[in-house]
Design an enzyme around this catalytic site. Structure first.
Site, mmCIF file in Angstrom:
data_model
loop_
_atom_site.group_PDB
_atom_site.id
_atom_site.type_symbol
_atom_site.label_atom_id
_atom_site.label_comp_id
_atom_site.label_asym_id
_atom_site.label_seq_id
_atom_site.Cartn_x
_atom_site.Cartn_y
_atom_site.Cartn_z
ATOM 1 N N ASN A 42 -0.846 -2.749 -1.403
ATOM 2 C CA ASN A 42 -0.022 -2.425 -2.566
ATOM 3 C C ASN A 42 -0.894 -2.569 -3.813
ATOM 4 O OD1 ASN A 42 1.855 -2.273 -4.600
ATOM 5 N ND2 ASN A 42 2.966 -4.137 -4.032
ATOM 6 N N LYS A 44 -0.227 -1.856 -6.768
ATOM 7 C CA LYS A 44 0.577 -2.157 -7.972
ATOM 8 C C LYS A 44 0.150 -1.239 -9.128
ATOM 9 C CE LYS A 44 1.452 -6.687 -6.142
ATOM 10 N NZ LYS A 44 1.815 -8.083 -6.340
ATOM 11 N N HIS A 128 10.481 -4.364 -3.589
ATOM 12 C CA HIS A 128 9.444 -5.359 -3.883
ATOM 13 C C HIS A 128 9.997 -6.359 -4.900
ATOM 14 C CE1 HIS A 128 5.789 -7.189 -5.386
ATOM 15 N NE2 HIS A 128 5.244 -6.836 -4.233
ATOM 16 N N GLU A 130 8.798 -7.634 -7.449
ATOM 17 C CA GLU A 130 8.553 -7.299 -8.864
ATOM 18 C C GLU A 130 9.577 -6.262 -9.354
ATOM 19 O OE1 GLU A 130 4.368 -6.481 -8.400
ATOM 20 O OE2 GLU A 130 4.068 -8.610 -7.993
ATOM 21 N N GLU A 201 8.069 -11.389 1.914
ATOM 22 C CA GLU A 201 7.153 -11.778 0.847
ATOM 23 C C GLU A 201 7.781 -12.882 -0.001
ATOM 24 O OE1 GLU A 201 4.150 -8.539 -0.121
ATOM 25 O OE2 GLU A 201 5.967 -8.005 -1.206
ATOM 26 N N GLY A 207 0.777 -13.130 -5.569
ATOM 27 C CA GLY A 207 -0.160 -13.141 -6.689
ATOM 28 C C GLY A 207 -0.461 -14.532 -7.223
ATOM 29 N N SER A 247 -0.403 -13.420 -1.185
ATOM 30 C CA SER A 247 -1.728 -14.042 -1.216
ATOM 31 C C SER A 247 -2.491 -13.953 0.111
ATOM 32 C CB SER A 247 -1.623 -15.493 -1.701
ATOM 33 O OG SER A 247 -1.144 -15.513 -3.030
#
Ligand code: PGA
Length: 293
Positions: A42, A44, A128, A130, A201, A207, A247
């Site tokens: 991904n 991003k 996701h 985010e 996730e 991250g 991560s």
């Protein structure tokens, strides 16, 4: 994009299952999915024509057994055709989102699932964390998006995850099951489920460098597989890929890949680096290590 190997630290957060139930219910399918190991990158909101060109040069030198592992890269929308032209065909493409609906029309700023199909992009990442936290996507909206994406002919990487507060409050599985329920409401047939990969996730691991331990990830994956067996069917539970994201890097991927119910990875930061090649080969490496033992 920086081509560097990084070594991220591990931290411990509590077990999600009070009394840590290690055994499996009679309903659950045992072990990895019957599908190929799945590795998604991904990217991003990162990339430029020059960085994609250098990254592709590096990724194109990675050789892996495509009968064992499927690899998908997800650049930002405008770079999808360019990345497709740079990467060798063994990398499939994914979009990072699409509009909640099918068809074309007056939806300024949106990208319809049909456009992705037209561009020969077979995959889309939906839900996701985010998108959920920064753009307010709710469980039911994400479920609807999945329905539309499947209807248009896309395969879906459906993301679920709990925040640190939810984990610490002991509501991890409740949170994940609510996200799965929203999917169940919209995905009706086993055939449709065969086009869905579930990405676990944990939000606290995305991250942050705080990767879930292999045991923590395994525990959640096993519970998700049990949920699929109890709520969809044994065959969907056995065939659905449940991948881990948060991560993942070149140093922790083999250990994670060795876990029974981890069927692949969704990788953010490390998918922009040379170490993505190590992650692509983690499954093969984990198998080799089992043979050597
Ligand atoms: P990360 O991101 O690997 O940088 O933690 C994972 C993701 O957001 O999919």
């Amino acid at each position: 994009m920086v081509f560097a190997r990084s070594c991220l630290m591990r931290t411990r957060t509590p077990s999600v299952l009070a009394g840590a139930r290690r055994g499996r219910s009679a309903l659950s399918a045992v072990g990895k999915s019957t599908g190929k190991f799945f590795v998604g990158g991904n990217w991003k909101c990162n990339g430029s024509t020059s960085s994609i060109s250098s990254l592709s040069e590096c990724l194109n030198s990675v050789e892996w057994d495509t009968s064992l592992t499927e690899v998908v890269c997800a650049p930002p929308y405008p770079y999808l055709p360019y990345a497709r032209s740079c990467l060798k065909p063994t990398y499939a493409m994914a979009a990072q989102n699409c509009r909640n609906g099918v068809g074309y029309g007056a939806y300024t700023g949106e990208v319809s699932p049909e456009m992705l199909v037209d561009l020969a992009v077979p995959w889309v990442i939906l839900g996701h964390s985010e998108r959920r936290s920064l753009y307010g996507e709710t469980n039911s909206e994400v479920g609807e998006k999945v329905k539309h994406a499947l209807a248009a002919g896309l395969d879906v990487i459906f993301c679920v995850g709990e925040s640190l507060e939810q984990r610490e409050a002991g509501v991890t599985m409740e949170t994940l099951f609510a996200q799965m329920e929203a999917l169940k409401k919209e995905v009706e047939t086993e055939e449709e489920w065969s086009h869905v990969v579930v990405a676990y996730e944990p939000v606290w691991a995305i991250g942050t460098g705080k990767v879930a331990t292999p045991e923590q990830a395994q525990e959640v994956h096993a519970s998700l597989r049990e949920w699929l067996a109890s709520n969809i069917s044994n065959s969907t539970s056995a065939s659905t890929r449940i991948i881990y994201g948060g991560s993942v890097n070149g140093s922790n991927c083999v250990h994670l890949a060795s876990e029974e119910d981890i069927d692949g990875f969704l990788v953010g930061g490390a998918s922009l680096k040379a170490e993505f090649g190590d992650i692509v080969k983690a499954n093969e490496k984990a198998k080799e290590e089992v043979v050597q033992k």
